[in-house]
Design an enzyme around this catalytic site. Structure first.
Site, mmCIF file in Angstrom:
data_model
loop_
_atom_site.group_PDB
_atom_site.id
_atom_site.type_symbol
_atom_site.label_atom_id
_atom_site.label_comp_id
_atom_site.label_asym_id
_atom_site.label_seq_id
_atom_site.Cartn_x
_atom_site.Cartn_y
_atom_site.Cartn_z
ATOM 1 N N GLY A 93 34.482 59.066 102.192
ATOM 2 C CA GLY A 93 33.845 57.752 102.356
ATOM 3 C C GLY A 93 34.438 56.758 101.379
ATOM 4 O O GLY A 93 35.273 57.092 100.539
ATOM 5 N N THR A 127 33.183 55.120 98.787
ATOM 6 C CA THR A 127 32.911 55.306 97.354
ATOM 7 C C THR A 127 33.727 56.471 96.816
ATOM 8 O O THR A 127 34.310 56.401 95.725
ATOM 9 C CB THR A 127 31.403 55.530 97.106
ATOM 10 N N ASP A 152 30.684 62.749 95.462
ATOM 11 C CA ASP A 152 30.620 62.300 96.853
ATOM 12 C C ASP A 152 29.646 61.143 96.970
ATOM 13 O O ASP A 152 28.867 60.868 96.062
ATOM 14 C CB ASP A 152 30.173 63.473 97.749
ATOM 15 N N ASP A 188 24.512 58.082 102.159
ATOM 16 C CA ASP A 188 24.031 56.935 102.932
ATOM 17 C C ASP A 188 22.642 56.489 102.476
ATOM 18 O O ASP A 188 22.317 55.308 102.532
ATOM 19 C CB ASP A 188 24.005 57.289 104.424
ATOM 20 N N LYS A 210 23.392 62.050 104.440
ATOM 21 C CA LYS A 210 24.837 61.873 104.440
ATOM 22 C C LYS A 210 25.364 62.035 105.851
ATOM 23 O O LYS A 210 24.638 62.481 106.733
ATOM 24 C CB LYS A 210 25.504 62.902 103.511
ATOM 25 N N GLY A 245 30.108 58.958 107.571
ATOM 26 C CA GLY A 245 31.546 59.031 107.842
ATOM 27 C C GLY A 245 31.940 60.206 108.712
ATOM 28 O O GLY A 245 33.118 60.421 108.987
ATOM 29 N N GLU A 294 31.458 68.412 103.717
ATOM 30 C CA GLU A 294 30.816 67.879 102.499
ATOM 31 C C GLU A 294 29.701 68.794 102.050
ATOM 32 O O GLU A 294 29.493 69.036 100.871
ATOM 33 C CB GLU A 294 30.261 66.483 102.757
#
Ligand code: DER
Length: 224
Positions: A29, A31, A83, A86, A96, A99, A105
């Protein structure tokens, strides 16, 4: 803009936690992209680490940055993962999957001793659920799984990219399921895990040990 700056500040703060010889879980993602860039800077200063990518996109970015990698399927333990998310609540429960990388993840987070989440302040919520829950499902089970979401009171939509069904790194579909505000995320997570054909869902329960949030004024750290 200031949201990107916030993401970058949170990511840079997380990368300070990486120690020499760490195995580092690399998130996915926008970030997480800042975290990889910050990690690459520390490599130039002599830091020795190996990264474990949580998506093909992250693998490509890491290779381009010269970050040494280990294949996800062969790693028994990760020292620290960094990581995005959302949404997150006060109990450090996450949504999460925005993406589409939530399965790998979740494996990366599950393998990690330290699970650091980096966010801008827009991700903090009192109750999870405004963001629809991404769920990765095996295509041959699609009709059955979508019906099970409805049975749980969810409104499910298969995710599209351009005009075609979104296909994950693992050759599966993603459904984004609106359950409304979720009173008991742990219970819903268990119910979703029971559905045959669901590979992974975006409710990350007990998979964050620290959240680093950048606000306009600075950084806030939430710990379990
Ligand atoms: O898809 C994901 O799980 C991402 O980590 C997402 O949760 C955060 O994406 P962002 O950092 O681009 O906001």
């Amino acid at each position: 803009n200031n949201r990107n700056l916030a993401k970058q500040l949170a990511a840079q703060e997380a990368v300070k936690l990486v120690k020499n010889n760490d195995i580092v879980g690399l998130g996915t993602g926008s970030t997480a992209r800042f975290a990889l860039m910050a990690l690459a800077e520390r490599l130039k200063e002599g830091l020795q680490i190996r990264g474990v990518p949580s998506s093909l996109a992250t693998e490509a970015q890491a290779k381009a940055l010269g970050i040494p990698l280990l294949p996800l399927g062969e790693v028994a333990q990760i020292d620290i993962s960094i990581d995005g998310a959302d949404e997150f609540n006060e109990e450090l429960q996450l949504i999460k999957g925005g993406g589409g990388a939530l399965f790998r993840e979740k494996i990366v987070a599950s393998l990690s001793k330290n699970r650091v989440v980096v966010v801008d302040s827009s991700k903090k919520v009192a109750q999870l659920g405004a963001f629809k829950v991404p769920v990765e499902l095996v295509p041959v089970a699609c009709r059955y799984v979508l019906d099970q979401f409805e049975a749980l009171g969810g409104q499910a939509q298969l995710r599209y990219k351009n005009d075609a069904l979104f296909i994950t790194d693992n050759q599966n579909y993603i459904a984004d399921v609106d359950f409304g505000l979720i009173a008991n995320p742990e219970e819903l997570a268990i119910q979703l895990n029971q559905i045959e054909g669901v590979l992974a869902h975006g409710l990350f329960i007990g998979l964050a040990t620290k959240v680093i949030m950048a606000t306009g004024e600075g950084l806030l750290v939430f710990e379990q």
